[in-house]
Design a protein around this motif. Structure first.
Motif, mmCIF file in Angstrom:
data_model
loop_
_atom_site.group_PDB
_atom_site.id
_atom_site.type_symbol
_atom_site.label_atom_id
_atom_site.label_comp_id
_atom_site.label_asym_id
_atom_site.label_seq_id
_atom_site.Cartn_x
_atom_site.Cartn_y
_atom_site.Cartn_z
ATOM 1 N N UNK A 26 0.875 -1.256 -0.119
ATOM 2 C CA UNK A 26 0.134 -0.139 0.065
ATOM 3 C C UNK A 26 0.779 1.481 -0.067
ATOM 4 N N UNK A 27 0.123 2.401 0.319
ATOM 5 C CA UNK A 27 0.956 3.516 0.456
ATOM 6 C C UNK A 27 1.471 3.960 -0.910
ATOM 7 N N UNK A 28 0.719 4.281 -1.788
ATOM 8 C CA UNK A 28 1.369 4.691 -3.302
ATOM 9 C C UNK A 28 1.646 6.080 -3.263
ATOM 10 N N UNK A 29 1.239 7.135 -2.181
ATOM 11 C CA UNK A 29 1.392 8.317 -2.096
ATOM 12 C C UNK A 29 2.965 8.580 -1.421
ATOM 13 N N UNK A 30 3.626 9.336 -1.933
ATOM 14 C CA UNK A 30 5.050 9.991 -1.410
ATOM 15 C C UNK A 30 5.119 11.341 -1.414
#
Lengths: 467, 174
Positions: free
Chosen positions: A225-229
């Protein structure tokens, strides 16, 4: 559920208790005013005891073997140690790595290597660490388990000695190859510092979030998960005086704190940094749910999952689930964040390949015994300058001997073997129902056992037969 | 709670350390083992815990009971281990065999049993379950030990319990 749960757990773990030996060690360390470091029982961690024991050592002799002779004490004088001259003297980038001594007792092996910097500019020190080390049995090219400890440093000659303990059996006269890649030194380490940063002071209110090319792995949930950066380098807050570590961006989004940092790097793993939060009263050690390594190219292209440095810096993004720490964002903004880090200032690039043979030690005392410990019937022992090997029979593969701290009595003195045991169940290999389990314990240092009298295992003892 | 051992005179700290190790040593060792999933590390953690206890006895105030205080130190020691790079490398990746040697005594524990199931839980649930059911702390005490709000501790306890419920039918009851 309460009582039954606790009783069951206690029953399952009933053999796991704090032994009197363990208590003695704790007290010894706790009461020692001069002891500023804590000695680890575990071999997984670097053997601090060995480092301390030898850190002040000055190596005066010139030959490679002379350099480690001191480490081997009188084992060499009695002729029980077979030192094998290095087959290769590999120099790379004007640093040589040589094998100074190597030996096996048939159950495991030990090799001492000497890292020698031939340049006058100081490039290695007592914190030297090999970035990547592979140990292989040449025959069959099999990878071998090992532990490595730094056991000596000569600041006048820029020489570091490392002891490598290699697991394996039937190693006598076998050739072992060692591949070392890149040597790091000049460790700058900071932990439990009082200087911190208020979260509100490092938050970048105008932070840009971008889509990562890959999702990051959530270690707690086991999902991608966590595609935002965060876009890197929107802020630059130096962490250390040398300005080799920076917080490169920081923002809060959707109940998560994103903190990016970078360190100047020639190679991966040259640095590592951890965050600790403090509310003013308590420390919070909450683990980040997500850690993402990435690289930034000279053109600014971001590649996640990449630990290499493309623009001279290695980047890491931590994502913390802050609802686990505070109930409100305002409360969290008043929290202080502390940084703890390890950073190696110097790197000498290189790829050293050496090989050496291990000869069998002369002083290996073996004998029969009949001792029952923790459901294991110990039927044979072997004592060598490297350590103790116990063989026996157990009906249970998952047996433990962890509460046994073996002691060897040599010249009336107790020599402890601290927590360096390993075990294996070998029924499948030997098809021998009288002997199916092996336990190995290693001395911290190669030890002269020619005057060994007995081995003490808990409340049992074995009289050593000199065969 | 009985006599608060830690509050006594500094010159008696050595005796008190003994008493504290006798009183809490085994349960702290088992707690650390289940927390870290590794016996050798648990031994180290117990050592560090009691050394920290000894060194900070003079700072202990009656803001929490001594069991909570010692547990908090133990949990912080465990967490500090888990933040170390070698821990992450060895215990959270698949590179174990390539990177180094693992002297892990987990194998003595049947991973299908209650201990194994607890050790498989995600960290945030495991720590609350351990502290509540094994260490028998109350929610406010868990909140103190972990430095999290009581509400968060309750939610994690509930979720951890739900996860265990499926696998630990024999042990589980409300």
């Amino acid at each position: 559920m309460n009582r039954i749960f606790k009783q069951d757990v206690d029953n399952i773990l009933k053999d796991m208790y704090v032994t009197s030996e363990m208590k003695s060690k704790i007290k010894e360390k706790a009461y020692s005013q001069n002891n500023k470091r804590i000695i680890s029982f575990s071999k997984v961690a670097v053997c601090v005891a060995a480092i301390f024991a030898f850190s002040a050592c000055v190596i005066g002799a010139t030959s490679i073997f002379e350099k480690v002779k001191e480490k081997l004490g009188n084992t060499y004088e009695t002729g029980i140690l077979k030192a094998i001259p290095p087959k290769e003297n590999t120099i790379y980038n004007n640093i040589s790595i040589d094998t100074a001594a190597a030996m096996t007792d048939g159950n495991s092996a030990v090799a001492y290597i000497v890292i020698d910097d031939k340049e006058t500019v100081k490039r290695i020190d007592d914190t030297a660490k090999i970035s990547k080390l592979n140990i292989n049995l040449v025959e069959g090219n099999n990878s071998m388990g090992y532990t490595v400890e730094s056991v000596g440093y000569d600041k006048n000659k820029d020489t570091v000695i490392m002891k490598i303990s290699i697991d394996g059996k039937n190693l006598e006269n076998k050739e072992i190859s060692l591949e070392a890649t890149d040597i790091m030194s000049g460790l700058e380490s900071k932990s439990y510092d009082t200087k911190g940063y208020k979260i509100s002071d490092i938050i970048n209110e105008n932070a840009t979030f971008i889509e990562a090319d890959k999702g990051a792995y959530n270690t707690e949930e086991g999902t991608i998960e966590e595609y935002k950066m965060l876009k890197p380098d929107e802020i630059n807050i130096p962490i250390n005086n040398d300005k080799t570590i920076y917080i490169s961006n920081c923002a809060i989004k959707d109940g998560k704190l994103y903190v990016q940092y970078k360190y100047k790097a020639e190679i991966p793993n040259q640095g590592s940094l951890y965050f600790r939060f403090n509310s003013g009263l308590d420390d919070y050690y909450n683990m980040p749910n997500v850690v993402r390594n990435f690289s930034v190219s000279e053109k600014g292209d971001i590649c996640t999952d990449d630990i290499e440095s493309k623009n001279g810096w290695c980047y890491i993004e931590n994502i913390f689930y802050i609802d686990n720490i505070s109930q409100s964002k305002d409360e969290f903004l008043n929290t202080t964040i502390f940084t703890e880090y390890d950073y190696y200032k110097n790197v000498v690039r290189g790829n050293w390949n050496i090989s050496f043979k291990v000869e069998k030690l002369k002083d290996v005392f073996e004998g029969k015994c009949n001792i029952d410990i923790n459901g294991v019937n110990i039927t044979r022992y072997s004592l060598s300058p490297i350590g103790i090997t116990l063989r026996g029979y157990s009906e249970n593969e998952n047996v433990s001997m962890y509460d046994i701290d073996p002691v060897v009595i040599i010249n009336g003195k107790k020599i402890h073997i601290y927590g360096t045991s390993s075990s294996e169940w070998i029924l499948d290999e030997y098809k021998n129902m009288e002997e199916n389990i092996v336990f190995k314990y290693s001395f911290s240092n190669v030890t002269n056992i020619s005057n060994a009298e007995k081995i003490i295992l808990g409340d049992k003892e074995i009289i050593v037969e000199k065969n | 709670m009985g006599v608060n051992i830690v509050q006594q005179e500094y010159e008696n700290y050595e005796i008190h350390l003994d008493e504290l190790m006798d009183k809490y040593g085994n349960s702290i060792l088992r707690l650390c083992y289940m927390y870290l999933n590794d016996y050798n590390l648990a031994e180290d953690a117990v050592q560090d815990t009691f050394i920290n206890v000894y060194r900070s006895m003079h700072t202990f105030r009656n803001e929490c009971n001594e069991k909570t205080w010692i547990t908090k130190i133990a949990i912080n020691v465990c967490k500090s281990y888990m933040r170390k790079s070698w821990f992450k490398r060895i215990f959270t990746t698949d590179t174990l065999k390539e990177e180094g040697y693992n002297y892990n005594f987990n194998t003595n524990i049947d991973r299908e049993n209650i201990v194994g199931e607890i050790m498989k839980l995600p960290q945030k649930y495991k720590e609350v379950i351990l502290l509540y059911y094994y260490y028998e702390l109350k929610i406010p005490e868990i909140s103190q030990v972990l430095g999290i709000p009581s509400g968060t501790a309750s939610i994690r306890l509930k979720r951890g319990r739900e996860r265990l419920k499926e696998t630990l039918e024999d042990w589980y009851y409300e």
